[in-house]
Design a protein around this motif. Structure first.
Motif, mmCIF file in Angstrom:
data_model
loop_
_atom_site.group_PDB
_atom_site.id
_atom_site.type_symbol
_atom_site.label_atom_id
_atom_site.label_comp_id
_atom_site.label_asym_id
_atom_site.label_seq_id
_atom_site.Cartn_x
_atom_site.Cartn_y
_atom_site.Cartn_z
ATOM 1 N N ASP A 7 1.236 -5.713 -8.481
ATOM 2 C CA ASP A 7 0.252 -6.794 -8.440
ATOM 3 C C ASP A 7 0.803 -8.033 -7.737
ATOM 4 O O ASP A 7 1.769 -8.657 -8.200
ATOM 5 C CB ASP A 7 -0.192 -7.165 -9.858
ATOM 6 N N GLY A 8 0.172 -8.388 -6.628
ATOM 7 C CA GLY A 8 0.561 -9.583 -5.898
ATOM 8 C C GLY A 8 1.906 -9.497 -5.215
ATOM 9 O O GLY A 8 2.438 -10.524 -4.766
ATOM 10 N N GLU A 40 2.348 -6.828 2.972
ATOM 11 C CA GLU A 40 2.010 -7.911 2.049
ATOM 12 C C GLU A 40 0.841 -7.544 1.150
ATOM 13 O O GLU A 40 -0.265 -7.300 1.625
ATOM 14 C CB GLU A 40 1.675 -9.194 2.825
ATOM 15 N N SER A 41 1.089 -7.467 -0.143
ATOM 16 C CA SER A 41 0.070 -7.343 -1.195
ATOM 17 C C SER A 41 -1.033 -6.324 -0.903
ATOM 18 O O SER A 41 -2.220 -6.663 -0.886
ATOM 19 C CB SER A 41 -0.573 -8.714 -1.457
#
Length: 325
Positions: free
Chosen positions: A134-135, A150-151
């Motif tokens: 998550d994130g 990225e994410s």
């Protein structure tokens, strides 16, 4: 190799044990610098290697702590090992690893692919059992090398500990290339060594808990530890722990020295699966208490299963060991 820790490693071990004994909390670990031990010094970390990573993770495992230390430390170490010093994440930033693919053993060449798109790259493929996604920025192994995404979005997976994990589906996802195919291979080794280190601590913690129980628990006027059958069973748990320790430290040391580590990593991974069997023995020696979800042994049992699942289980490791031998 010398299995004794040097002075720096012993100090790190004492610090990790002291912090975790007070409060099993990610923020406390971060404040103590334990989550940045593998970050290069110029990026604000300690610049340490695989053995030091294993030292911290073993202490995390010894308390069956549900923390993102494993993917964070392993990912930071991989980036440092392959020269991605300018891509180090700021303090507190999430970072994790995506090395497993559906239906494929961890050691198999990645089926995920990457292609150049202008000045950058895009990555396509699926990864399973991605911890703490998550994130987080995700280090992804692909046929063409190691990439930072990225994410990415993911589908949550169930874990025995309740810790977050996901399957990530990448479809031409923009990515930053970290290094070539050799880095993807190394990433799988570092991740496996990290899992083995935490599993080593889990088994050590469960052994300590069980040893204390059989010394205190009495039946027929005698402590359980005085019964021969019980003594033999707890000895089996001790032997399983020592076997995992030897394999894990050997793998971490060979990675730190730049030596071929495939066999040692595979052997350590196999013993992670054996640790699950040892936890069954610990549960048995606790009787009904071992099944109580409010009793600490429950956390150790769940952790052992979770770590084994991250690597694909003992049978997959036996197949790899056979191929290597």
């Amino acid at each position: 190799m010398d299995f004794n820790l040097d002075e720096t490693q012993r100090e790190l071990q004492r610090l990790a044990a002291e912090v975790l004994a007070k409060d099993v909390d990610e923020e406390r670990l971060s404040q103590a610098g334990l989550l940045s031990v593998c970050v290069p010094e110029e990026a604000g970390g300690a610049g340490l290697g695989p053995v030091e990573m294993a030292v911290v993770l073993r202490e995390v495992g010894a308390r069956a702590a549900a923390l993102p230390a494993l993917p964070l430390l392993a990912a930071q170490l991989i980036m440092a090992r392959h020269g991605a010093r300018d891509l180090q994440r700021p303090p507190g930033a999430r970072l994790t690893l995506a090395v497993r693919e559906p239906g494929a053993p961890l050691h198999a060449p990645p089926r995920t692919t990457a292609v150049q798109a202008g000045d950058g790259w895009t990555v396509t493929g699926r990864k399973t059992r991605v911890p703490y996604p998550d994130g987080a920025a995700v280090l992804v192994t692909a046929e063409q090398g190691l990439f930072l995404v990225e994410s990415p979005a993911g589908t949550p997976e169930h874990t025995s500990t309740g810790e977050p994990a996901a399957t990530i589906a990448l479809e031409a996802a923009p990515a930053e290339r970290i290094a070539g195919p050799e880095a993807a291979h190394d990433a799988a080794h570092v991740f496996t060594a990290a899992v083995a280190a935490q599993a080593s601590g889990v088994l050590a913690g469960a052994l300590e808990l069980t040893t204390g129980h059989i010394k205190r628990r009495r039946q027929f006027g005698r402590a359980l530890a005085e019964f021969q059958a019980v003594t033999m069973q707890i000895a089996d748990v001790y032997i399983a722990g020592r076997a995992l320790d030897v394999a894990m430290w050997s793998a971490a040391w060979r990675l730190s020295e730049g030596l071929p580590a495939g066999r040692d990593v595979a052997l350590a991974a196999y013993h992670v699966g054996e640790a699950v069997k040892a936890l069954y023995t610990c549960q048995h020696l606790h009787g009904g208490l071992g099944l109580d979800a409010t009793y600490p042994l429950h956390r150790y049992f769940a952790q052992a299963g979770h770590l084994s699942h991250l690597l694909g289980g003992a049978d997959a490791q036996l197949d790899l060991i056979g191929a290597l031998v």
